[in-house]
Motif scaffolding. Structure first.
Motif, PDB file in Angstrom:
ATOM      1  N   ASP A  37      -7.233   3.089   0.686  1.00  0.00           N
ATOM      2  CA  ASP A  37      -6.344   2.049   0.548  1.00  0.00           C
ATOM      3  C   ASP A  37      -4.788   2.121   0.517  1.00  0.00           C
ATOM      4  O   ASP A  37      -4.147   1.238   0.807  1.00  0.00           O
ATOM      5  CB  ASP A  37      -6.729   1.706  -1.078  1.00  0.00           C
ATOM      6  CG  ASP A  37      -8.098   1.048  -1.471  1.00  0.00           C
ATOM      7  OD1 ASP A  37      -8.888   0.716  -0.525  1.00  0.00           O
ATOM      8  OD2 ASP A  37      -8.656   1.489  -2.450  1.00  0.00           O
ATOM      9  N   ILE A  38      -4.504   3.492   0.257  1.00  0.00           N
ATOM     10  CA  ILE A  38      -3.059   3.874   0.337  1.00  0.00           C
ATOM     11  C   ILE A  38      -2.732   3.540   1.994  1.00  0.00           C
ATOM     12  O   ILE A  38      -1.390   3.119   2.319  1.00  0.00           O
ATOM     13  CB  ILE A  38      -2.906   5.096  -0.032  1.00  0.00           C
ATOM     14  CG1 ILE A  38      -2.824   5.378  -1.683  1.00  0.00           C
ATOM     15  CG2 ILE A  38      -1.327   5.605   0.336  1.00  0.00           C
ATOM     16  CD1 ILE A  38      -2.499   6.418  -2.191  1.00  0.00           C
ATOM     17  N   SER A  39      -3.347   4.090   2.714  1.00  0.00           N
ATOM     18  CA  SER A  39      -2.947   4.145   3.985  1.00  0.00           C
ATOM     19  C   SER A  39      -2.876   2.754   4.631  1.00  0.00           C
ATOM     20  O   SER A  39      -2.148   2.544   5.357  1.00  0.00           O
ATOM     21  CB  SER A  39      -4.123   5.105   5.194  1.00  0.00           C
ATOM     22  OG  SER A  39      -5.295   3.994   5.056  1.00  0.00           O
ATOM     23  N   LYS A  40      -3.642   1.843   4.395  1.00  0.00           N
ATOM     24  CA  LYS A  40      -3.625   0.443   4.654  1.00  0.00           C
ATOM     25  C   LYS A  40      -2.157  -0.179   4.238  1.00  0.00           C
ATOM     26  O   LYS A  40      -1.557  -0.810   4.830  1.00  0.00           O
ATOM     27  CB  LYS A  40      -4.809  -0.495   4.122  1.00  0.00           C
ATOM     28  CG  LYS A  40      -6.098  -0.019   5.068  1.00  0.00           C
ATOM     29  CD  LYS A  40      -7.214  -0.896   4.687  1.00  0.00           C
ATOM     30  CE  LYS A  40      -8.425  -0.492   5.386  1.00  0.00           C
ATOM     31  NZ  LYS A  40      -8.861   0.756   5.618  1.00  0.00           N
ATOM     32  N   ILE A  41      -1.992   0.013   2.889  1.00  0.00           N
ATOM     33  CA  ILE A  41      -0.951  -0.521   2.076  1.00  0.00           C
ATOM     34  C   ILE A  41       0.312   0.031   2.848  1.00  0.00           C
ATOM     35  O   ILE A  41       1.293  -0.581   3.243  1.00  0.00           O
ATOM     36  CB  ILE A  41      -0.619   0.072   0.832  1.00  0.00           C
ATOM     37  CG1 ILE A  41      -1.847  -0.816  -0.174  1.00  0.00           C
ATOM     38  CG2 ILE A  41       0.596  -0.379   0.363  1.00  0.00           C
ATOM     39  CD1 ILE A  41      -1.810  -0.331  -1.340  1.00  0.00           C
ATOM     40  N   ILE A  42       0.284   1.267   3.303  1.00  0.00           N
ATOM     41  CA  ILE A  42       1.545   1.996   4.036  1.00  0.00           C
ATOM     42  C   ILE A  42       1.702   1.188   5.455  1.00  0.00           C
ATOM     43  O   ILE A  42       2.737   0.753   5.858  1.00  0.00           O
ATOM     44  CB  ILE A  42       1.432   3.524   4.138  1.00  0.00           C
ATOM     45  CG1 ILE A  42       1.512   4.123   2.829  1.00  0.00           C
ATOM     46  CG2 ILE A  42       2.634   3.944   5.008  1.00  0.00           C
ATOM     47  CD1 ILE A  42       1.240   5.599   2.528  1.00  0.00           C
ATOM     48  N   LEU A  43       0.811   1.263   6.194  1.00  0.00           N
ATOM     49  CA  LEU A  43       0.916   0.910   7.747  1.00  0.00           C
ATOM     50  C   LEU A  43       0.966  -0.668   7.646  1.00  0.00           C
ATOM     51  O   LEU A  43       1.729  -1.024   8.832  1.00  0.00           O
ATOM     52  CB  LEU A  43      -0.597   1.217   8.369  1.00  0.00           C
ATOM     53  CG  LEU A  43      -0.550   2.696   8.907  1.00  0.00           C
ATOM     54  CD1 LEU A  43      -1.852   3.040   9.505  1.00  0.00           C
ATOM     55  CD2 LEU A  43       0.528   3.228   9.751  1.00  0.00           C
ATOM     56  N   LYS A  44       0.341  -1.479   6.981  1.00  0.00           N
ATOM     57  CA  LYS A  44       0.473  -2.938   7.212  1.00  0.00           C
ATOM     58  C   LYS A  44       1.218  -3.690   6.404  1.00  0.00           C
ATOM     59  O   LYS A  44       1.824  -4.985   6.791  1.00  0.00           O
ATOM     60  CB  LYS A  44      -0.971  -3.464   6.858  1.00  0.00           C
ATOM     61  CG  LYS A  44      -2.142  -2.763   7.812  1.00  0.00           C
ATOM     62  CD  LYS A  44      -3.358  -3.391   7.414  1.00  0.00           C
ATOM     63  CE  LYS A  44      -4.445  -2.663   8.584  1.00  0.00           C
ATOM     64  NZ  LYS A  44      -5.952  -3.378   8.240  1.00  0.00           N
ATOM     65  N   ILE A  45       2.111  -3.052   5.374  1.00  0.00           N
ATOM     66  CA  ILE A  45       2.942  -3.704   4.445  1.00  0.00           C
ATOM     67  C   ILE A  45       4.013  -3.058   4.320  1.00  0.00           C
ATOM     68  O   ILE A  45       5.149  -3.546   4.748  1.00  0.00           O
ATOM     69  CB  ILE A  45       2.220  -4.097   2.985  1.00  0.00           C
ATOM     70  CG1 ILE A  45       1.111  -4.895   3.243  1.00  0.00           C
ATOM     71  CG2 ILE A  45       3.394  -4.643   2.048  1.00  0.00           C
ATOM     72  CD1 ILE A  45       0.150  -4.930   1.792  1.00  0.00           C
ATOM     73  N   SER A  46       4.074  -1.745   3.817  1.00  0.00           N
ATOM     74  CA  SER A  46       5.435  -1.014   3.380  1.00  0.00           C
ATOM     75  C   SER A  46       6.218  -0.634   4.643  1.00  0.00           C
ATOM     76  O   SER A  46       7.444  -0.652   4.609  1.00  0.00           O
ATOM     77  CB  SER A  46       5.076   0.196   2.480  1.00  0.00           C
ATOM     78  OG  SER A  46       4.530  -0.307   1.390  1.00  0.00           O
ATOM     79  N   LEU A  47       5.694   0.009   5.741  1.00  0.00           N
ATOM     80  CA  LEU A  47       6.067   0.329   6.830  1.00  0.00           C
ATOM     81  C   LEU A  47       6.905  -0.754   7.441  1.00  0.00           C
ATOM     82  O   LEU A  47       8.018  -0.713   8.208  1.00  0.00           O
ATOM     83  CB  LEU A  47       5.394   1.175   7.797  1.00  0.00           C
ATOM     84  CG  LEU A  47       5.378   2.568   7.475  1.00  0.00           C
ATOM     85  CD1 LEU A  47       4.388   3.372   8.273  1.00  0.00           C
ATOM     86  CD2 LEU A  47       6.847   3.187   7.876  1.00  0.00           C
TER      87      LEU A  47
END
Length: 325
Positions: A37-47
């Motif tokens: 879940d963290i990896s998706k949040i980072i790659l698709k939203i935060s970055l």
């Protein structure tokens, strides 16, 4: 000495955040799916939010000549770095699940989480426009070259596993030619060029999302360290060559360019030279384990090289700062 202590101080919080991830996984406060879940949040939203915000805050389109010359030096160093890293990877016959990770580990650095605070701590706020030139090209290198290489090099077996589990097929697709972080970058350039003024509530929201990148990525590394086990991290030849490439070969390429480049590409101001040298020593990009997880390549290997290069960077940074000073 003050710059040295400031540089070391900027690295220590990174290890503490990695420790947080390790601790919460060790206590079973989060499950194995939490890292996904963290990896998706980072790659698709935060970055994407982080690249968008950085462009609006720090990019100065008026300094065209300075950007051109500084970008030229860094671009040449990237091209040479990719060439050397790929040659070493094939020369060492590194396996398909590690090859693209190996190349990225040498060439692409932790520009946001370490490069940015390091730049300010050592060279001051006035040097930030020089850093941004490198940041823009480095971001492009990570998401439009490095990440695509990783997904193109993903093992076929992972596609089969995903199909059997009813998931999506990983590997390369044309949609990955423009990853979400680069969409954020290009959107920022368009907004900056047109001169659009964003409403305050949108700007604040994007700032909050961008601020999540660093802590979440470092916590993710801690989660993966606990998941794979520190005792299972091995320094084989493929890891040793990453360390050699990251802290010796790539900085040597940068210094050599600065020595022979003025007669070919024009001279740079001292601040830009110091920026190029300083950023050449930054450790491997911290989102590498996330890319490895998303592509089905070797997450354990990616976690090992990120952890070791970050740790070694903390040891050598005083020497680097002293050399620049």
């Amino acid at each position: 000495m003050g710059a040295i202590f400031s540089a070391i101080g900027s690295v220590l919080p990174l290890f503490l955040l990695i420790g947080v991830g390790y601790f919460v996984y060790d206590r079973n406060w989060v499950g194995p799916e939490f890292s996904e879940d963290i990896s998706k949040i980072i790659l698709k939203i935060s970055l994407p939010a982080a690249t968008f915000v950085s462009v609006l805050k720090y990019l100065d389109l008026s300094a065209v000549d300075e950007i051109r010359r500084g970008a030229g030096y860094f671009l040449v160093s990237l091209i040479l770095g990719y060439g050397v890293a790929v040659a070493i990877a094939y020369g060492m016959k590194i396996g398909k699940s590690k090859r693209a990770l190996f190349v990225n580990s040498i060439v692409n650095t932790n520009m946001v989480f370490i490069g940015m605070p390091l730049q300010i701590a050592v060279l001051g706020e006035e040097s930030f426009r020089h850093y941004l030139i490198i940041y823009v090209l480095g971001t492009f290198s990570i998401w439009c070259v490095g990440a695509i290489y990783i997904f193109m090099d993903a093992p076929k077996s992972y596609e089969d596993i995903n199909l059997k589990e009813g998931g999506r097929v990983s590997g390369f697709s044309w949609r990955r030619l423009l990853p979400a972080p680069m969409v954020g970058f290009f959107a920022g350039v368009v907004v900056l060029a047109i001169g659009i003024k964003l409403p305050d509530f949108i700007g604040t929201t994007l700032d909050y999302l961008a601020a999540m990148v660093s802590p979440l990525s470092l916590i993710y590394i801690g989660l993966m360290l606990r998941k794979v086990g520190i005792k299972h991290l091995r320094i084989g030849w493929d890891v040793f060559m990453v360390i050699l490439g990251r802290f010796l070969i790539l900085p040597a390429i940068t210094v050599l360019l600065l020595l022979i480049g003025p007669s070919l590409m024009g001279d740079l101001d001292p601040m830009m030279k110091d920026t190029l040298v300083l950023q050449a020593f930054a450790p491997t990009l911290s989102v590498l384990p996330i890319l490895a997880n998303e592509s089905g390549t070797d997450v354990k290997y990616a976690t090992t090289v990120v952890t070791l290069t970050t740790f070694l960077f903390a040891l050598i940074i005083p020497v680097v700062v002293f050399f620049i000073s």
